[in-house]
Design a protein around this motif. Structure first.
Motif, PDB file in Angstrom:
ATOM      1  N   GLY A  97       0.811  -1.204   0.000  1.00 23.60           N
ATOM      2  CA  GLY A  97       0.000   0.000   0.000  1.00 23.60           C
ATOM      3  C   GLY A  97       0.845   1.254   0.000  1.00 23.60           C
ATOM      4  O   GLY A  97       1.927   1.318  -0.598  1.00 23.60           O
ATOM      5  N   ASP A  98       0.373   2.290   0.693  1.00 23.83           N
ATOM      6  CA  ASP A  98       1.113   3.551   0.728  1.00 23.83           C
ATOM      7  C   ASP A  98       2.359   3.477   1.603  1.00 23.83           C
ATOM      8  O   ASP A  98       3.144   4.417   1.641  1.00 23.83           O
ATOM      9  N   ASP A  99       2.577   2.344   2.293  1.00 27.08           N
ATOM     10  CA  ASP A  99       3.833   2.164   3.016  1.00 27.08           C
ATOM     11  C   ASP A  99       5.030   2.221   2.068  1.00 27.08           C
ATOM     12  O   ASP A  99       6.158   2.515   2.500  1.00 27.08           O
ATOM     13  N   THR A 100       4.804   1.898   0.796  1.00 29.02           N
ATOM     14  CA  THR A 100       5.910   1.911  -0.153  1.00 29.02           C
ATOM     15  C   THR A 100       6.520   3.301  -0.294  1.00 29.02           C
ATOM     16  O   THR A 100       7.685   3.438  -0.662  1.00 29.02           O
ATOM     17  N   LEU A 101       5.740   4.349   0.009  1.00 32.97           N
ATOM     18  CA  LEU A 101       6.265   5.712  -0.087  1.00 32.97           C
ATOM     19  C   LEU A 101       7.302   5.999   0.987  1.00 32.97           C
ATOM     20  O   LEU A 101       8.162   6.871   0.818  1.00 32.97           O
ATOM     21  N   ARG A 176      -2.380  -5.034  -7.065  1.00 31.50           N
ATOM     22  CA  ARG A 176      -2.238  -3.579  -6.985  1.00 31.50           C
ATOM     23  C   ARG A 176      -1.955  -3.185  -5.543  1.00 31.50           C
ATOM     24  O   ARG A 176      -2.198  -3.955  -4.600  1.00 31.50           O
ATOM     25  N   LEU A 177      -1.458  -1.984  -5.367  1.00 35.01           N
ATOM     26  CA  LEU A 177      -1.249  -1.467  -4.024  1.00 35.01           C
ATOM     27  C   LEU A 177      -2.590  -1.206  -3.357  1.00 35.01           C
ATOM     28  O   LEU A 177      -3.494  -0.626  -3.956  1.00 35.01           O
ATOM     29  N   CYS A 209      -8.219  -2.970   1.515  1.00 34.50           N
ATOM     30  CA  CYS A 209      -7.627  -4.310   1.476  1.00 34.50           C
ATOM     31  C   CYS A 209      -8.564  -5.262   0.743  1.00 34.50           C
ATOM     32  O   CYS A 209      -8.684  -6.435   1.098  1.00 34.50           O
ATOM     33  N   ASP A 210      -9.235  -4.732  -0.278  1.00 37.58           N
ATOM     34  CA  ASP A 210     -10.177  -5.522  -1.053  1.00 37.58           C
ATOM     35  C   ASP A 210      -9.445  -6.551  -1.903  1.00 37.58           C
ATOM     36  O   ASP A 210      -8.216  -6.500  -2.064  1.00 37.58           O
ATOM     37  N   SER A 211     -10.207  -7.457  -2.482  1.00 36.88           N
ATOM     38  CA  SER A 211      -9.647  -8.455  -3.385  1.00 36.88           C
ATOM     39  C   SER A 211      -8.877  -7.762  -4.503  1.00 36.88           C
ATOM     40  O   SER A 211      -9.338  -6.776  -5.073  1.00 36.88           O
ATOM     41  N   GLY A 212      -7.707  -8.281  -4.785  1.00 41.45           N
ATOM     42  CA  GLY A 212      -6.865  -7.683  -5.811  1.00 41.45           C
ATOM     43  C   GLY A 212      -5.759  -6.819  -5.264  1.00 41.45           C
ATOM     44  O   GLY A 212      -4.839  -6.454  -6.005  1.00 41.45           O
ATOM     45  N   THR A 213      -5.824  -6.480  -3.969  1.00 40.81           N
ATOM     46  CA  THR A 213      -4.771  -5.670  -3.362  1.00 40.81           C
ATOM     47  C   THR A 213      -3.667  -6.556  -2.803  1.00 40.81           C
ATOM     48  O   THR A 213      -3.848  -7.749  -2.553  1.00 40.81           O
TER      49      THR A 213
END
Length: 250
Positions: A97-101, A176-177, A209-213
């Protein structure tokens, strides 16, 4: 094939030792990493003091700077080794997720990508060092693949590994993120002189945190692979901005 390895947990971390050991089965490896834990420094560069490179007894090089510093020095201050790829990690903790930033591990890979070098960041969703044998199996597969299929153009991939035993892995999944709503708590404390100090607390729970994330897939036991882009332009807002600047005058 030459692979430069970096991280943000420091050159003594178990994750980077694991990644270097596995990758060396398929490529010539050089490790250039921070001299200490530099987690969450993102893409910061050290501009207020000079940097040094030292070599440890195990052959790893360590730098008194950030992961991004390490990539620059590895590419431009050590001309005897020209990397075809950069591997970063294996991070002690997930980068989803946005932790990658915030991640220095992802930042090292990002910097390589910006400089035209294909890069992959590896992160393990665990900080106990209990599952590095799982991460080693994943890194082995990835290193083997790239040794047989060298990228023809720069790529930037983020791989997150769940905290399960190797036999419990369900495979790889492109994801995806997600999004983590950063309602970080501030933890007040006092220093030995009785003055107030503050710690940044833990991040909040994932909100998307839906399906695909990546959040959903790793929770199900999948290794997620997320191709990243660094274009931050909000294209959908360009008409709104255009309308606004028509009304501005100097």
């Amino acid at each position: 094939m030459n692979i430069l390895i970096c991280n943000d947990d420091g050159y003594l971390a178990e994750g980077i030792r694991t990644l270097a050991r596995v990758t060396s089965e398929f490529a010539n490896v050089r490790v250039v990493a921070p001299d200490r834990d530099r987690s969450a420094v993102s893409n910061s560069l050290t501009l207020d003091r000079p940097l040094t490179i030292r070599q440890a007894d195990n052959g790893f090089y360590y730098v008194n700077g950030t992961p991004t510093d390490c990539v620059h020095l590895g590419l431009h201050a050590m001309p005897d080794f020209v990397p075809d790829m950069v591997f970063s990690g294996i991070n002690h903790g997930a980068n989803m997720g946005d932790d990658t930033l915030y991640s220095g591990t992802v930042a090292a890979a990002t910097e390589a990508y910006l400089l035209g070098i294909p890069a992959v960041a590896f992160s393990l969703h665990d900080k106990t060092e209990r599952y590095f044998h799982t991460a080693a199996k994943v890194a082995w597969e990835v290193a083997k693949y790239f040794s047989q299929n060298p990228p023809k153009a720069p790529i930037l991939w983020s791989i997150n590994i769940p905290k399960v035993e190797p036999e419990e892995l369900k495979g790889f999944k492109v994801a995806r993120l997600g999004r983590r709503h950063h309602m970080q708590s501030i933890v007040p404390a006092e220093n030995p002189r009785g003055q107030p100090v503050y710690w940044i607390g833990l991040p909040g729970e994932a909100q998307d945190c839906d399906s695909g994330t990546d959040f959903a897939a790793t929770a199900e036991g999948y290794i997620t692979v997320t191709p990243l882009s660094i274009d931050l332009t909000a294209y959908n807002q360009m008409p709104q901005v255009q309308e606004a600047i028509r009304q501005w005058s100097l």
